[in-house]
Design a protein around this motif. Structure first.
Motif, PDB file in Angstrom:
ATOM      1  N   UNK A 289     -11.273  76.926  11.048  1.00  0.00           N
ATOM      2  CA  UNK A 289     -11.521  76.372   9.717  1.00  0.00           C
ATOM      3  C   UNK A 289     -12.340  75.089   9.746  1.00  0.00           C
ATOM      4  N   UNK A 290     -12.629  74.576  10.951  1.00  0.00           N
ATOM      5  CA  UNK A 290     -13.415  73.356  11.071  1.00  0.00           C
ATOM      6  C   UNK A 290     -14.434  73.517  12.184  1.00  0.00           C
ATOM      7  N   UNK A 291     -15.580  72.857  12.026  1.00  0.00           N
ATOM      8  CA  UNK A 291     -16.564  72.831  13.101  1.00  0.00           C
ATOM      9  C   UNK A 291     -17.391  71.570  13.012  1.00  0.00           C
ATOM     10  N   UNK A 292     -17.903  71.168  14.154  1.00  0.00           N
ATOM     11  CA  UNK A 292     -18.827  70.038  14.239  1.00  0.00           C
ATOM     12  C   UNK A 292     -19.981  70.456  15.139  1.00  0.00           C
TER      13      UNK A 292
ATOM     14  N   UNK B 119     -19.875  67.410  10.279  1.00  0.00           N
ATOM     15  CA  UNK B 119     -18.599  68.090  10.195  1.00  0.00           C
ATOM     16  C   UNK B 119     -18.606  69.057   9.015  1.00  0.00           C
ATOM     17  N   UNK B 120     -18.024  70.233   9.236  1.00  0.00           N
ATOM     18  CA  UNK B 120     -17.849  71.236   8.187  1.00  0.00           C
ATOM     19  C   UNK B 120     -16.403  71.701   8.184  1.00  0.00           C
ATOM     20  N   UNK B 121     -15.946  72.112   7.027  1.00  0.00           N
ATOM     21  CA  UNK B 121     -14.614  72.690   6.879  1.00  0.00           C
ATOM     22  C   UNK B 121     -14.767  73.961   6.046  1.00  0.00           C
TER      23      UNK B 121
ATOM     24  N   UNK C 199     -18.987  65.526   6.260  1.00  0.00           N
ATOM     25  CA  UNK C 199     -19.525  64.192   6.522  1.00  0.00           C
ATOM     26  C   UNK C 199     -20.492  64.253   7.692  1.00  0.00           C
ATOM     27  N   UNK C 200     -21.121  63.122   7.978  1.00  0.00           N
ATOM     28  CA  UNK C 200     -22.006  62.996   9.133  1.00  0.00           C
ATOM     29  C   UNK C 200     -21.904  61.593   9.670  1.00  0.00           C
TER      30      UNK C 200
END
Length: 61
Positions: A26-29, A43-45, A55-56
């Motif tokens: 559910x999350x990745x960077x 960052x993604x969710x 965010x970044x």
């Protein structure tokens, strides 16, 4: 430095290359560089089936 909108647009365009193989994630960077040397971490969710930019931060050299 680039604006948040520019970074989000670039990250969104790159996102498909970084999607996890595990559908339970559910999350990745990921990191990317805008030539000549401006690097960012984003960052993604995932909410339901949609990956949302969270965010970044600028990578420090």
């Amino acid at each position: 430095m680039h604006t948040e909108e520019q970074i989000k647009n670039i990250a969104d365009a790159l996102l498909s290359s970084f999607l996890p193989k595990d559908s339970n994630e559910t999350e990745l960077t990921f990191h990317f560089t805008i030539p000549p040397s401006q690097s960012y971490k984003v960052w993604y969710k995932r909410k339901k089936a949609v990956w949302e930019f969270i965010k970044f931060e600028e990578d420090k050299k």
